[in-house]
Design a protein around this motif. Structure first.
Motif, short mmCIF file in Angstrom:
data_model
loop_
_atom_site.label_atom_id
_atom_site.label_comp_id
_atom_site.label_asym_id
_atom_site.label_seq_id
_atom_site.Cartn_x
_atom_site.Cartn_y
_atom_site.Cartn_z
N VAL A 49 0.83 -1.21 0.00
CA VAL A 49 0.00 0.00 0.00
C VAL A 49 0.86 1.26 0.00
N VAL A 50 1.96 1.27 0.74
CA VAL A 50 2.82 2.45 0.80
C VAL A 50 3.40 2.74 -0.60
N GLU A 51 3.91 1.71 -1.27
CA GLU A 51 4.45 1.91 -2.62
C GLU A 51 3.36 2.36 -3.59
N ALA A 52 2.17 1.79 -3.48
CA ALA A 52 1.06 2.18 -4.35
C ALA A 52 0.68 3.65 -4.08
N LEU A 53 0.61 4.04 -2.82
CA LEU A 53 0.30 5.43 -2.48
C LEU A 53 1.34 6.37 -3.08
N THR A 54 2.60 6.00 -2.97
CA THR A 54 3.67 6.83 -3.53
C THR A 54 3.50 6.99 -5.04
N PHE A 55 3.19 5.92 -5.74
CA PHE A 55 2.99 5.97 -7.19
C PHE A 55 1.82 6.88 -7.54
N TYR A 56 0.69 6.70 -6.88
CA TYR A 56 -0.50 7.49 -7.21
C TYR A 56 -0.32 8.97 -6.85
N VAL A 57 0.42 9.25 -5.79
CA VAL A 57 0.63 10.65 -5.38
C VAL A 57 1.73 11.29 -6.23
N LYS A 58 2.90 10.69 -6.29
CA LYS A 58 4.05 11.30 -6.97
C LYS A 58 3.94 11.26 -8.49
N LYS A 59 3.41 10.16 -9.03
CA LYS A 59 3.37 9.99 -10.49
C LYS A 59 2.04 10.44 -11.11
N ASP B 68 -3.87 2.98 8.60
CA ASP B 68 -2.75 3.04 9.54
C ASP B 68 -1.72 3.99 8.95
N SER B 69 -1.15 4.86 9.76
CA SER B 69 -0.22 5.86 9.23
C SER B 69 1.16 5.29 8.90
N LYS B 70 1.54 4.18 9.50
CA LYS B 70 2.87 3.62 9.26
C LYS B 70 2.85 2.42 8.31
N ASN B 71 1.88 1.54 8.47
CA ASN B 71 1.83 0.32 7.66
C ASN B 71 0.38 0.06 7.22
#
Length: 125
Positions: A18-28, A38-41
């Motif tokens: 989920v963290v990697e997916a969030l990064t892709f959708y936000v940054k890219k 959950d804020s960490k995991n």
């Protein structure tokens, strides 16, 4: 009796991380995080851009090995050329991804996210 009205749909995409997916959708893709369980995991989160909200749900690696089908979303947009150029600049897709006019009177482009979920952005002609 008031007529029921459907307002929105929030598809849930399976993801490995989920963290990697969030990064892709936000940054890219230019989305913002709407929520996370959950804020960490996180194992379940949502992203939003304009009127589109997509939910991302963690799935165990064993499920991926069985070869389940991932969804393909068709997202209606305006100013498709500008969105295509934005994503091209951000390195979202490979050089074979093209903005095309279709026989069904749309202009569209498509690519896969990190977890092989298909995303097609289109504009009616």
């Amino acid at each position: 009796m008031p007529k029921p009205i459907l307002h929105q749909i929030h598809p849930i995409l399976p993801v490995k991380n989920v963290v990697e997916a969030l990064t892709f959708y936000v940054k890219k893709l230019g989305f913002k995080i709407a929520f996370a369980d959950d804020s960490k995991n996180p194992t379940y989160a949502g992203v939003i851009r304009d009127n589109i909200e997509i939910h991302l749900q963690w799935h165990d690696e064993k499920e991926w090995e069985s070869g389940f089908n991932t969804p393909m979303l068709r997202i209606v947009t305006e100013h498709i050329e500008n969105l295509y150029e934005e994503y091209k600049f951000r390195g979202v897709f490979n050089n074979k991804t093209a903005l095309k006019k279709t026989d069904w009177q749309t202009r569209e482009f498509a690519f896969y996210d990190l977890d092989n979920n298909g995303l097609t952005f289109y504009q009616n002609l």
